[in-house]
Design a protein around this motif. Structure first.
Motif, mmCIF file in Angstrom:
data_model
loop_
_atom_site.group_PDB
_atom_site.id
_atom_site.type_symbol
_atom_site.label_atom_id
_atom_site.label_comp_id
_atom_site.label_asym_id
_atom_site.label_seq_id
_atom_site.Cartn_x
_atom_site.Cartn_y
_atom_site.Cartn_z
ATOM 1 N N ILE A 50 -6.480 1.245 3.205
ATOM 2 C CA ILE A 50 -6.244 2.569 4.157
ATOM 3 C C ILE A 50 -5.003 3.342 4.119
ATOM 4 N N LEU A 51 -4.009 1.534 3.684
ATOM 5 C CA LEU A 51 -2.692 1.998 3.980
ATOM 6 C C LEU A 51 -2.012 3.308 2.415
ATOM 7 N N ALA A 52 -3.051 3.182 1.209
ATOM 8 C CA ALA A 52 -2.208 3.616 0.134
ATOM 9 C C ALA A 52 -3.079 5.004 0.384
ATOM 10 N N THR A 53 -4.287 4.702 0.879
ATOM 11 C CA THR A 53 -4.662 7.186 1.063
ATOM 12 C C THR A 53 -4.504 7.726 1.830
ATOM 13 N N TYR A 54 -3.690 6.515 3.159
ATOM 14 C CA TYR A 54 -3.574 7.295 3.726
ATOM 15 C C TYR A 54 -1.942 7.757 3.185
ATOM 16 N N THR A 55 -1.139 7.140 2.036
ATOM 17 C CA THR A 55 -0.038 7.405 1.749
ATOM 18 C C THR A 55 -0.157 8.773 0.971
ATOM 19 N N ILE A 56 -1.196 8.341 0.083
ATOM 20 C CA ILE A 56 -1.854 9.977 -0.892
ATOM 21 C C ILE A 56 -1.910 11.140 0.052
ATOM 22 N N SER A 57 -2.431 10.643 1.384
ATOM 23 C CA SER A 57 -2.223 12.627 1.698
ATOM 24 C C SER A 57 -1.287 12.996 1.797
ATOM 25 N N ALA A 58 -0.575 11.936 2.636
ATOM 26 C CA ALA A 58 0.575 12.066 3.593
ATOM 27 C C ALA A 58 1.804 12.926 2.654
ATOM 28 N N VAL A 59 1.963 12.078 1.381
ATOM 29 C CA VAL A 59 2.678 12.416 0.354
ATOM 30 C C VAL A 59 2.832 13.818 0.126
ATOM 31 N N SER A 60 1.300 13.931 -0.620
ATOM 32 C CA SER A 60 0.558 15.534 -1.576
ATOM 33 C C SER A 60 1.267 16.146 -1.070
ATOM 34 N N LEU A 67 -8.565 7.841 -10.144
ATOM 35 C CA LEU A 67 -8.264 5.513 -8.604
ATOM 36 C C LEU A 67 -8.559 6.451 -7.571
ATOM 37 N N ILE A 68 -8.435 7.227 -7.225
ATOM 38 C CA ILE A 68 -7.838 7.210 -6.026
ATOM 39 C C ILE A 68 -9.889 7.857 -4.904
ATOM 40 N N THR A 69 -10.352 8.305 -5.808
ATOM 41 C CA THR A 69 -11.485 7.988 -5.916
ATOM 42 C C THR A 69 -12.446 6.732 -5.291
ATOM 43 N N CYS A 70 -11.536 6.062 -6.122
ATOM 44 C CA CYS A 70 -12.165 4.555 -5.996
ATOM 45 C C CYS A 70 -11.678 4.410 -4.707
ATOM 46 N N LEU A 71 -10.432 4.398 -4.608
ATOM 47 C CA LEU A 71 -9.352 3.873 -3.116
ATOM 48 C C LEU A 71 -10.552 4.406 -2.358
ATOM 49 N N ASN A 72 -10.990 5.721 -2.126
ATOM 50 C CA ASN A 72 -11.620 6.354 -1.141
ATOM 51 C C ASN A 72 -12.810 5.310 -0.849
ATOM 52 N N GLY A 82 0.851 -1.541 0.133
ATOM 53 C CA GLY A 82 -0.130 -0.458 0.560
ATOM 54 C C GLY A 82 1.450 1.080 0.168
ATOM 55 N N ILE A 83 2.010 1.363 0.868
ATOM 56 C CA ILE A 83 2.924 2.444 0.549
ATOM 57 C C ILE A 83 3.243 3.041 -0.496
ATOM 58 N N PRO A 84 3.850 1.657 -1.187
ATOM 59 C CA PRO A 84 4.926 2.221 -2.551
ATOM 60 C C PRO A 84 3.518 2.702 -3.405
ATOM 61 N N ILE A 85 1.973 1.985 -3.733
ATOM 62 C CA ILE A 85 1.297 2.041 -4.515
ATOM 63 C C ILE A 85 0.465 3.437 -4.272
ATOM 64 N N GLY A 86 0.248 4.155 -3.264
ATOM 65 C CA GLY A 86 0.178 5.648 -2.071
ATOM 66 C C GLY A 86 1.303 6.399 -2.624
ATOM 67 N N LEU A 87 2.239 5.855 -2.936
ATOM 68 C CA LEU A 87 3.571 6.487 -3.244
ATOM 69 C C LEU A 87 3.498 7.365 -5.056
ATOM 70 N N HIS A 88 3.485 6.231 -5.336
ATOM 71 C CA HIS A 88 3.833 6.057 -7.055
ATOM 72 C C HIS A 88 2.386 7.138 -6.914
ATOM 73 N N ILE A 89 1.069 6.483 -6.991
ATOM 74 C CA ILE A 89 -0.130 7.535 -7.323
ATOM 75 C C ILE A 89 0.319 9.133 -6.969
ATOM 76 N N ALA A 90 0.882 9.757 -5.932
ATOM 77 C CA ALA A 90 0.960 10.647 -5.528
ATOM 78 C C ALA A 90 1.698 11.535 -5.982
ATOM 79 N N MET A 91 2.671 10.688 -6.247
ATOM 80 C CA MET A 91 4.077 11.077 -6.826
ATOM 81 C C MET A 91 4.330 11.509 -8.572
ATOM 82 N N ARG A 92 3.243 10.670 -9.358
ATOM 83 C CA ARG A 92 3.174 10.549 -10.318
ATOM 84 C C ARG A 92 2.106 11.498 -10.657
#
Lengths: 231, 336
Positions: free
Chosen positions: A114-124, A62-67, A44-54
């Protein structure tokens, strides 16, 4: 009230006596929760990082689906996994049903969003300026991702702790995929449900106390790291 | 040539923020990039640092064309950008300086020696163990310069290196910039709003406005009103200036820039007669030397900045506080 106090007193005595069955149940719970959190974190963390950084097409969707997946009921996940790992399922030959591995698979799916969306939020929140700084100092993509993870470490740790808290307290997946087999797949929550059905409240209350103590400890750790993140 | 830019365009949400026809930047020199907020200075620096890709046009680095879709590591490792408010990683000052060397695979021992030397150079060696993100603005800027030097760059790009920095630290940072250019031969391009700083530091000045290179910075920007009259149209600025213009624009509000190079000081009013609208009077508030020119600030009801060549004898006899006559013709006015 007297009934509750008696149950509570007996439960405390059970905990203090280090009852073998109680300890087994706690061990199973901690084991499946630890591994499901570990696997979900590694994915989840690498997925979130990838989504946030690219930046890519349909990123918002995709973020809406994860939410949306955050609200997925545990029984739905259990049913989905069941269709794959039951004897007639695609992975039936692996004999995963009613094992701790089955619970881990289901719980991993539960907390992955949970981990992916929290990572996106933290990294963004910190991504842009740290990315540019790391980039201009000569970092490659992986080194830049490591910098961003380090800067977001307290928020990421909080996400991991929240995910752990979610799986240790869930009952649907453990019950449907684990089967509540004594000594093998009986977790704290499934044991509590069973004891309640039997009208045996002492073990149920004892497990409830342990579960609350674990949740309390987890929240203390979470609070500590959230406080550190504000420094 | 270090950089050659040809017809470079960068847009955000359909708005062109940079539109440069041609620009050459030579190796080993200090360039000062000056312009108002939103002029496109930071965007240009980010493109030169290879962390932002232009939408169109050609960018050559050391006479090699850089592919617009390629922000390759090799280019980024030769050029370093210091952002306006540099980001310090939440690790020690020492580790921040070691970071560029670490990502380049330099071993720990060499990193430590180089970091110590760089910290001494910027006068920050006593802070090596401190957490970098807790430093003050001036200290952060110094550490950021040391960290940039740790990259062994050929080019350092600085985005407003002294904004939010006190005078003492500002002087220190300017000295460091000069030293790294002279002693290490590093090409430097920096942005600033401070004309004096640019004049002090830069070998060449690039004026940028609305994403385009201009001959001079737009100074003396005012809101005005065009009004018609018996003697033709004129612009009224803050009810203080009344400058005749011959424009096809209709009456109403406008925004103008009065070119400081085209405002003239007229000794004793020259041949102008009293009441001539092109002749303004004001009080000389400040005189500043800028290379071959002198910048004069005149209070003519509104503060007007003008630039006069030092050899012009109209300026040599003036004293601050005196009343001066200035000529502000239509040629000095540009509608924005």
């Amino acid at each position: 009230m007297q009934f509750f106090l008696d149950s509570f007193k007996s439960a405390i005595l059970l905990i203090l006596s280090l009852d073998r069955e109680l300890l087994e149940i706690i061990a199973v719970s901690l084991n499946v929760s630890f591994f499901s959190t570990l696997i979900a974190g590694l994915l989840g963390i690498p997925i979130g990082l990838h989504i946030a950084m690219r930046d890519f097409y349909l990123k918002r969707l995709l973020i809406t689906c994860l939410n949306t997946l955050l609200a997925l009921p545990t029984v739905v996940i259990a049913l989905l996994v069941y269709t794959f790992i039951s004897r007639k399922g695609l992975l039936g030959a692996l004999d995963l049903l009613y094992t701790q591995k089955a619970i881990i698979i289901g719980q991993t799916i539960l907390i992955l969003p949970i981990l992916a969306t929290y990572t996106i939020s933290a990294v963004s929140r910190i991504e842009e300026r740290y990315r540019k700084t790391a980039f201009t100092l000569g970092a490659n993509m992986l080194q830049t991702a490591m910098v961003i993870m380090r800067e977001a470490r307290f928020a990421l740790l909080a996400a991991v702790i929240i995910a752990f808290g979610r799986v240790i307290a869930e009952v649907g997946i453990s019950m449907m995929l684990g089967g509540n087999a004594k000594g093998f797949t009986r977790t704290m929550t499934t044991a509590m449900a069973l004891e309640y059905d039997k009208g045996e409240f002492v073990l149920s209350v004892a497990l409830g106390i342990v579960l609350l103590l674990i949740s309390f400890s987890v929240n203390i750790v979470l609070n500590y790291f959230q406080g550190k993140g504000r420094v | 040539m270090l950089y050659t830019l040809k017809k470079l365009v960068k847009s955000y949400e359909g708005r062109k923020v940079l539109d440069l026809p041609d620009l050459d930047i030579e190796k080993g020199r200090i360039y000062g990039l000056i312009g108002p907020n939103g002029a496109g200075k930071t965007t240009l620096l980010e493109i030169l640092a290879f962390i932002l890709r232009p939408d169109d046009g050609e960018l050559y680095y050391k006479d090699i064309k850089v592919n617009n879709r390629d922000s390759s590591l090799a280019y980024r490792r030769e050029v370093v950008l210091l952002q306006q408010y540099p980001v310090m990683f939440s690790i020690s000052v020492q580790k921040n300086i070691e970071f560029p060397m670490k990502v380049r695979g330099i071993d720990r021992h060499k990193r430590k020696i180089a970091a110590d030397e760089l910290l001494a150079m910027v006068g920050m060696n006593q802070f090596s163990g401190a957490l970098a993100h807790t430093l003050s603005g001036g200290e952060t800027q110094r550490v950021a310069i040391a960290r940039a030097l740790a990259c062994s760059p050929e080019v350092i790009l600085l985005d407003e290196p002294t904004s939010g920095v006190d005078i003492e630290n500002r002087a220190g940072i300017e000295t460091i910039i000069r030293r790294i250019n002279r002693e290490r031969g590093i090409s430097i391009i920096f942005t600033s709003h401070d004309m004096l700083q640019v004049a002090r530091l830069a070998d060449e000045i690039i004026y940028i406005n609305n994403g385009r290179i201009s001959d001079s910075i737009h100074e003396n920007i005012f809101k005005g009103v065009i009004k018609g009259g018996e003697k033709g149209k004129s612009i009224i600025i803050h009810d203080s200036l009344n400058i005749p213009v011959n424009t096809v624009r209709g009456e109403g509000e406008c925004r103008v820039s009065i070119n400081p190079l085209k405002i003239k000081i007229i000794k004793n009013g020259g041949s102008y007669s009293a009441g001539d609208r092109q002749l303004l009077t004001g009080r000389l508030m400040q005189l500043t030397s800028e290379g071959d020119t002198v910048r004069a600030l005149v209070d003519a009801g509104v503060p007007l900045s003008l630039i006069v060549e030092k050899r012009n004898d109209s300026i040599s006899v003036l004293m601050v506080g005196e009343t001066v006559y200035i000529e502000c013709t239509e040629e000095s006015i540009e509608f924005l």
